[in-house]
Scaffold this motif. Sequence first.
Motif: not given
Lengths: 367, 189
Positions: A245, A249-250, A288
Amino acid sequence: MNVETEPAAVGRTAGSARTQEVAWHHRHLLDVDVVTWPEIELIMRTTDEMKGVLARPIRKVPALNGRRVTTLFYEASTRTRVSFETAARNLSADVVSVATATSSVTKGESLVDTIRTLEALGAEILVMRHSVSGAPYLAAEIFGGHVLNGGDGWHAHPTQALLDLYTMRQHLAGGDLRGRKVAIVGDILHSRVARSNIWSLTAAGADLWLCGPATLLRGMDRWATAWDGGAIPGHGRFHVTSDVDAAVRDADVVMALRIQRERMQGGLLPSLREYAARFGLNAERVSLAKPEAIVMHPGPMNEGIEIAPDVATSGRAVITEQVANGVAVRMALLYLLAGAHEAAGGHEAAHEAVHVREAARAPEAIR
Amino acid sequence: MTDRQIMTGDEIRRAIVRISHEIVEKQAGTQGLALVGIQRRGVPLAWRIAAAIEEHEGARLPVGALDITFYRDDLSLVAQQPIVKGTDLPFDLNGATIVLVDDVLYTGRTIRAAMDALIDFGRPRAIRLAVLIDRGHRELPIRADHVGKNVPTSREEIVKVHVEEIDGNDEVSIGRLLRAGEPAAADRQ
């Protein structure tokens, strides 16, 4: 530079937006680690031109007319071999394809003997894949022509890294990877794709994250700490994590790597099912990443293991674009390598061309 | 190497205007005409000819850029691969009369390559050739339809064309090669 008799690069690169003047001088391409950033940009620009050729009514140019390209694959491959052979044919080269399963290799012929034989048969550019890391380096020592690494063991897969870079630049605003987050998730340990991508993506200034189970990241921590970017100045660093994650993420780019069952020793993974549940790229995980993020995979895919089928076929996936760009990148590399030879051989015109080039080369053109 | 000027900016401008008139005269109008500049310095020259034609005929001709790198016949002879500058032909070549534009006509090998490249894009009705300088020493049976200036040269000399768009000034000069000998197989930058 605008000397009318000057045959090659210098005069053609000057001008627009001060693109860095750089000529190709590598005889072989074995990994991305020895290629400087201006050289990578030259490959990218040449790839643009090859994309232009592929968009023409006649998708073929005579640039390598009469040159002999031999593919020697000691490992199974569909896309890489076909991609190289298509690329060579698009440049009008003559292509010989050696499948080791049906060659004298099965009679016990050594790599060195095979290469000497192929050279005697006229091979000028050798595209090679081998399951042993470093095998193309041995080939480059004994082969008189050019060696292009089509993947060696766990070590390097330079054309894949370059086509990945090209595809990312196409999708990121301004074609610039600086500060962009790239997450590579999967079997890092056995991945020559990941290793070559480390060189090119840190050189591009990307914020690179490598992610996988701890057993498949062995040694990467130490490498990340000691990372100095090799020959490539201005490189970024890279991160290693088992927290998928956090990696995704981003992210601007999420790349899944194949779980290489054929290289997997016992005990590295509890089960494929557990891997899919904990590290597989499913829609939830990919959400995510940034909304405009792209999803990549070097292929061949194990759908349902490292990547969920709905992710692989979603609008974010650029996996077939990677394959298409692969032909253009390989055309660019075949073209550049074919020109990188010593002008020796007693051919007067060759000597003269070099003299004229040198005479015409102003000091500012020399890096 | 001391350079001798053979064309000033004004002379280049007049030559361009004259060539633009000749092109229209030969075609008896502008119908079906398109200009294609050969990278690099043929491209700005093609745009200038198009601007001149627009001024006196009021017709805007399509202009393209052609990179002939992949069609050269000396790729295995030069030490490093030439860097490709880009081809952009934003019009249909089929049935058009194409005027190729280049700065210097020398051995003719560039033009041979340019014709091969063009024909891969379609079947023009005719291909014509306009050059700013014809310096002689042809190695192929090729001639220009429109010439800015004929300049007798020796093979030891080099013709340097400067154009504002690339070099910051307009000028043609002749210099000597530092090392004498046969010219390279290539006849252009």
